[in-house]
Design a protein around this motif. Structure first.
Motif: not given
Length: 300
Positions: A178-186
């Motif tokens: 998920l490191a490439g995402e700007t926002f991450i869902r908890l």
């Protein structure tokens, strides 16, 4: 058995020395007697307060929770015995305390408002302890945080200024899926091991567990560490992810991403007493502090 101040002092001494033997010597008692007293205290609070081992004793999670409050109680009692004078006079020195690097940065800028006045600085882990030190007159000014939308206008002798709201972020290893995402869902981190800092007296980590519950999972938390550099190393080694502030140190295998919809909001606060030496200059201090925070956000 009712808890007394001497019991709280014993717990703090055990935590500070990390040893039943050393604490017993300092208290002029025997090791068996101190162990018996600790067992009685643990029965009173309903759980173990210290892990015991060959290397000494260290607080359990419940112990950390109790110790934060015990130190606060003891500081408040010390204040009852301490004559605080000349609050309204021109300060001979300014005492500022807080959590995080903001405290040190603000202390370097305070001579702009109080020229020629020495500034004494102390940092603490617990935001609640900072607030209690200000309330007790042991600090003139505090930079602190909380996680709840509580009313700040009715807290006895204290005055507050809200400086900024910072949504909680998460630290990941650089090649995490998920490191490439700007926002991450908890909820997308439900399967990850977490590293958390201990209770701070203002709602952490309770607010984290509540946010995870709302996201539909119970987090696995094998690591509870004071030292943020140790947490960073765990993340870099792909052993855990960690909730963090936006200024968490990155690089060398660690990235920081914002949690989607800001499930946990951290509020930066300035606190002082209305009868303190800084009250008349509080608005100027708050503006200066916001400038420091805004500059740090731009840097990050």
């Amino acid at each position: 058995m009712d808890l007394e101040l001497r019991h709280l002092r014993t717990l703090c001494l055990l935590a500070d020395t990390g040893s039943v033997t050393k604490a017993a010597t300092a208290l002029s008692t025997s090791q068996p007697a101190l162990t018996t007293q600790l067992q009685r205290i643990e029965r009173e609070v309903g759980g173990r307060l210290f892990h015991r081992g060959r290397s000494g004793v260290r607080p359990t999670e419940l112990g950390e929770f109790v110790l934060v409050r015990a130190r606060t109680v003891l500081l408040s009692m010390d204040d009852l015995l301490h004559d605080i004078t000349a609050r309204g006079a021109s300060p001979s020195a300014l005492r500022i305390g807080g959590v995080g690097p903001l405290t040190v940065e603000l202390s370097a800028r305070l001579p702009e408002i109080f020229p020629g006045v020495p500034v004494h600085v102390r940092t603490e882990y617990s935001p609640k302890l900072v607030t209690d030190l200000v309330r007790a007159g042991r600090l003139d000014l505090g930079t602190t945080i909380d996680y709840v939308d509580r009313d700040l206008t009715t807290d006895g002798p204290l005055a507050w200024a809200m400086l900024a709201v910072d949504p909680l972020h998460v630290a990941l290893w650089a090649d995490h899926p998920l490191a490439g995402e700007t926002f991450i869902r908890l909820e997308d981190l439900a399967g990850c091991p977490w590293a958390l800092t201990p209770p701070d007296g203002t709602g952490w980590p309770e607010c984290f567990y509540l946010a995870c519950q709302r996201a539909g999972f119970s987090p696995e938390v094998p690591y509870r560490l004071h030292d943020r550099s140790e947490i960073r190393d765990l993340v870099a080694d792909r052993r855990a992810v960690a909730p963090c502030q936006s200024d968490f140190v990155t690089g060398r295998g660690v990235v920081v991403r914002q949690l989607e919809n800001a499930p946990i909001q951290l509020r930066h606060l300035l606190v002082w007493r209305r009868d303190s030496v800084v009250h008349q200059a509080a608005e100027r201090i708050a503006r200066l502090t916001r400038t420091i925070l805004e500059r740090d956000v731009v840097r990050s």
